[in-house]
Design a protein around this motif. Structure first.
Motif, short mmCIF file in Angstrom:
data_model
loop_
_atom_site.label_atom_id
_atom_site.label_comp_id
_atom_site.label_asym_id
_atom_site.label_seq_id
_atom_site.Cartn_x
_atom_site.Cartn_y
_atom_site.Cartn_z
N ASP A 94 0.93 -1.14 -0.13
CA ASP A 94 0.11 0.00 -0.08
C ASP A 94 0.94 1.31 0.00
OD1 ASP A 94 -2.62 1.02 -0.28
OD2 ASP A 94 -2.86 0.96 2.13
N ALA A 95 2.04 1.25 0.77
CA ALA A 95 2.85 2.38 0.78
C ALA A 95 3.50 2.91 -0.53
CB ALA A 95 4.27 2.24 2.03
N LEU A 96 3.90 1.57 -1.08
CA LEU A 96 4.57 1.70 -2.30
C LEU A 96 3.65 2.36 -3.48
CD1 LEU A 96 6.90 -1.42 -2.59
CD2 LEU A 96 7.50 0.99 -2.50
N ASP A 97 2.26 1.79 -3.53
CA ASP A 97 1.32 2.19 -4.38
C ASP A 97 0.92 3.67 -4.33
OD1 ASP A 97 1.23 -0.26 -5.54
OD2 ASP A 97 -0.47 -0.86 -4.67
N PHE A 98 0.82 4.12 -3.12
CA PHE A 98 0.57 5.23 -2.62
C PHE A 98 1.75 6.24 -3.15
CE2 PHE A 98 1.25 8.54 0.82
CZ PHE A 98 0.24 9.40 0.22
N ALA A 99 2.94 5.87 -2.96
CA ALA A 99 4.06 6.75 -3.37
C ALA A 99 3.72 6.80 -5.10
CB ALA A 99 5.45 6.23 -3.01
N GLU A 100 3.74 5.67 -5.60
CA GLU A 100 3.77 5.59 -7.04
C GLU A 100 2.65 6.69 -7.52
OE1 GLU A 100 3.53 2.39 -10.83
OE2 GLU A 100 3.09 1.93 -8.73
N ASP A 107 12.08 19.46 -4.36
CA ASP A 107 12.95 18.71 -3.31
C ASP A 107 12.25 17.40 -2.68
OD1 ASP A 107 15.08 20.32 -3.76
OD2 ASP A 107 14.50 21.52 -1.99
N ALA A 108 10.97 17.56 -2.24
CA ALA A 108 10.08 16.63 -1.92
C ALA A 108 9.83 15.61 -2.86
CB ALA A 108 8.93 17.22 -1.10
N ARG A 109 9.61 15.91 -4.22
CA ARG A 109 9.26 15.06 -5.25
C ARG A 109 10.56 14.19 -5.44
NH1 ARG A 109 7.28 18.34 -8.06
NH2 ARG A 109 8.83 18.69 -9.95
N ARG A 110 11.65 14.94 -5.59
CA ARG A 110 12.83 14.22 -5.61
C ARG A 110 13.02 12.88 -4.63
NH1 ARG A 110 16.10 17.66 -6.07
NH2 ARG A 110 16.84 18.00 -3.88
N ASP A 111 12.88 13.54 -3.23
CA ASP A 111 13.04 12.54 -2.39
C ASP A 111 12.14 11.46 -2.20
OD1 ASP A 111 15.20 14.02 -1.14
OD2 ASP A 111 13.93 15.15 0.16
N LEU A 112 10.88 11.57 -2.40
CA LEU A 112 9.99 10.59 -2.74
C LEU A 112 10.14 9.73 -3.95
CD1 LEU A 112 7.20 9.45 -1.61
CD2 LEU A 112 5.82 10.83 -3.42
N ARG A 113 10.55 10.10 -4.97
CA ARG A 113 10.92 9.25 -6.06
C ARG A 113 12.26 8.19 -5.84
NH1 ARG A 113 14.68 9.43 -10.43
NH2 ARG A 113 13.89 8.29 -12.42
N GLU A 114 13.22 8.94 -4.94
CA GLU A 114 14.56 8.05 -4.44
C GLU A 114 13.98 7.05 -3.73
OE1 GLU A 114 18.57 7.43 -4.27
OE2 GLU A 114 17.70 8.69 -5.72
N TRP A 115 13.04 7.17 -2.78
CA TRP A 115 12.44 6.37 -1.71
C TRP A 115 11.81 5.38 -2.52
CZ3 TRP A 115 7.73 4.50 -0.70
CH2 TRP A 115 7.47 3.69 0.40
N TRP A 116 10.79 5.56 -3.46
CA TRP A 116 10.30 4.67 -4.08
C TRP A 116 11.10 3.79 -5.04
CZ3 TRP A 116 9.30 3.54 -9.47
CH2 TRP A 116 8.16 2.86 -9.60
N LEU A 117 12.18 4.25 -5.74
CA LEU A 117 13.07 3.40 -6.43
C LEU A 117 13.80 2.47 -5.62
CD1 LEU A 117 14.31 6.20 -9.16
CD2 LEU A 117 12.98 4.23 -9.46
N GLU A 118 14.30 2.96 -4.38
CA GLU A 118 15.05 1.98 -3.59
C GLU A 118 14.43 0.93 -3.15
OE1 GLU A 118 18.04 2.25 -2.87
OE2 GLU A 118 18.65 4.05 -2.91
N ARG A 119 12.99 0.70 -3.22
CA ARG A 119 12.27 -0.27 -2.65
C ARG A 119 11.52 -0.99 -3.87
NH1 ARG A 119 13.32 3.38 0.70
NH2 ARG A 119 13.53 3.21 2.79
N GLU A 120 11.09 -0.23 -4.76
CA GLU A 120 10.24 -0.82 -5.86
C GLU A 120 11.02 -1.65 -7.22
OE1 GLU A 120 6.30 -1.56 -7.44
OE2 GLU A 120 7.52 -1.90 -5.72
N GLY A 121 12.42 -1.09 -7.32
CA GLY A 121 13.12 -1.82 -8.18
C GLY A 121 13.36 -2.98 -8.25
#
Length: 452
Positions: A394-400, A412-426
């Motif tokens: 759910d957390a990953l889908d929300f971020a995506e 800055d927040a969007r870049r940090d969110l994208r970095e967080w998502w890529l670290e976990r979803e890749g």
């Protein structure tokens, strides 16, 4: 049925209060949420408690024994493994459904993320009895099942809660975990008399008792596990203790943890309530006794069918009913006929709020990145997207979804969110040092917020 093991006075073990629980005097046993434990890596606090001789009971929340489908074999294996690892004398679960949909209804599977009530009907009882026996056959120790709190009432119910629980215990031999806070919740929300429910229970089947806090808002009682235990709940505990000596009594607290002294005070109040019931002169360890047949057992065709299990038609009918209800709660579909639409709205908002809270726990970086915008953004997302997997999914889908919508607006927040998502979803971690890198990134976010 053999007499239940004497457990004594306990408290729900949670990582946030592990130190307080270890230091608390007079604690004979603890209960830990099964799904939060890894048998190969038990928390040090639980290891130390076990070494001191403190009993640890795994408490499951995800089996969905009241659902239309048979219990998942993998979840049963995991629960059994935790019981063996902890050397537990029993395991516990809930009389509830937590998911619906899927192949039985030719629809998407939906997750509630919460314990929802089963209808007190013959179909539901047949299915529940079979599911309980499947679980019992898979577990190395006795199973006890808990009555739950509810905001909503199913239309067309055929028996009371006490009759339903009595018939379940009678047909399966399962033990009962009686939550007196849930009896109070159902008294406020559904007009059910807790004394009447206690009078109908098979007291000899009680494994232990839960006590928890909550709060009332607009005539609705919320079983929050985040507030002090209310006096009416203690009064129900006293009533129960006047009828039978409970083998164990446990305080549950899941949120807004107070100071250790306050927790100790609540445990002391629970002991006092039990003692008050005991000295009334009516309490004793109950022995099995004959009872008049309930309306459920008055249907011989159902009782005969129970020997071979619930039929497919009963499961199908239950599946359709539970899917319609859950879809109304989490996907915004029309309310099924006979339900109170106002109460469904209260329950739907409560489910969405719980999703937001749990996602914030399993992915604590998200509230850091999004700040005050996290909760409204998540609730907006939850209204459009039912949960179909676990909370981490759910957390990953929300971020995506936020990223696809070009949010948050802050670069800055969007870049940090994208970095967080890529670290976990890749497919593979982008770096073996992702944990260290993300800790540094979180520090940068906090520094920016302080500077602002």
């Amino acid at each position: 049925m053999r007499r239940a093991q004497q457990l004594g006075t306990g408290i729900g073990w949670r990582p946030e209060i592990a130190g307080a629980v270890e230091a608390m005097p007079g604690i004979d046993w603890v209960e830990a949420v099964s799904e939060n434990l890894c048998p190969g890596h038990l928390p040090d606090s639980l290891v130390r408690l076990r070494e001191r001789g403190v009993t640890v009971v795994p408490h499951g929340v995800a089996l969905g024994l009241g659902g239309a489908e048979r219990p998942d074999a993998g979840r049963l294996t995991a629960l059994a493994e935790r019981a063996r690892t902890l050397g537990s004398p029993l395991v516990t679960e809930h009389i509830a459904f937590v998911r619906a949909g899927g192949p039985m209804t030719a629809s998407h599977r939906l997750e509630a993320g919460h314990l929802l009530p089963v209808p007190r009907t013959r179909d539901a009882l047949d299915v529940l009895c079979e599911n309980v026996r499947i679980a019992q056959d898979s577990l190395p120790v006795p199973l006890a099942v808990e009555n739950i709190a509810a905001l909503i009432t199913w239309p067309g119910e055929e028996v009371t809660e006490g009759q339903f629980l009595y018939e379940l215990a009678d047909r399966t031999g399962v033990r009962l975990l009686i939550d007196v806070a849930n009896l109070h919740t159902n008294h406020v929300n559904r007009g059910e008399d807790p004394a009447e429910a206690l009078g109908e229970l098979p007291l000899e089947a009680i494994a232990y008792v839960h006590v928890a806090g909550g709060f009332e808002r607009d005539g609705v009682w919320h079983d929050s596990h985040a507030h002090p235990v209310a006096q009416p709940v203690l009064d129900i505990l006293t009533d129960l203790a006047s009828r039978v000596a409970p083998p164990g009594v446990l305080l549950e607290r899941d949120e807004n943890f107070p100071a250790a002294e306050e927790l100790e005070g609540e445990v002391a109040a629970i002991r006092a309530a039990v003692e008050k019931g005991r000295v009334s002169g009516r309490a004793s360890v109950a022995a099995p006794s004959a009872r008049p047949a309930s309306p459920v057992s008055a249907a011989p065709s159902r009782a005969a069918r129970d020997e071979t299990g619930a039929d497919r038609a009963a499961r199908q009918r239950l599946a359709l009913a539970q899917t319609a209800l859950l879809s109304a709660l989490v996907a915004g579909t029309p309310a099924p006929e006979g339900f109170d639409r106002v109460r469904l709205g209260v329950q739907a908002r409560a489910l969405a709020g719980k999703r937001a809270d749990v996602v914030a726990k399993v992915a604590p970086e998200l509230p850091v990145i999004l700040g005050a915008g996290y909760r409204p953004a998540f609730l907006e997302y939850a209204r459009r997207r039912p949960m179909t997997g676990g909370y981490r999914r759910d957390a990953l889908d929300f971020a995506e979804r936020l990223l696809r919508d070009g949010r948050p607006r802050d670069d800055d927040a969007r870049r940090d969110l994208r970095e967080w998502w890529l670290e976990r979803e890749g497919p593979v971690p982008r770096t073996r040092r992702s944990g260290v890198r993300w800790a540094r990134a979180t520090g940068r976010v906090l520094l920016r917020r302080r500077a602002a």
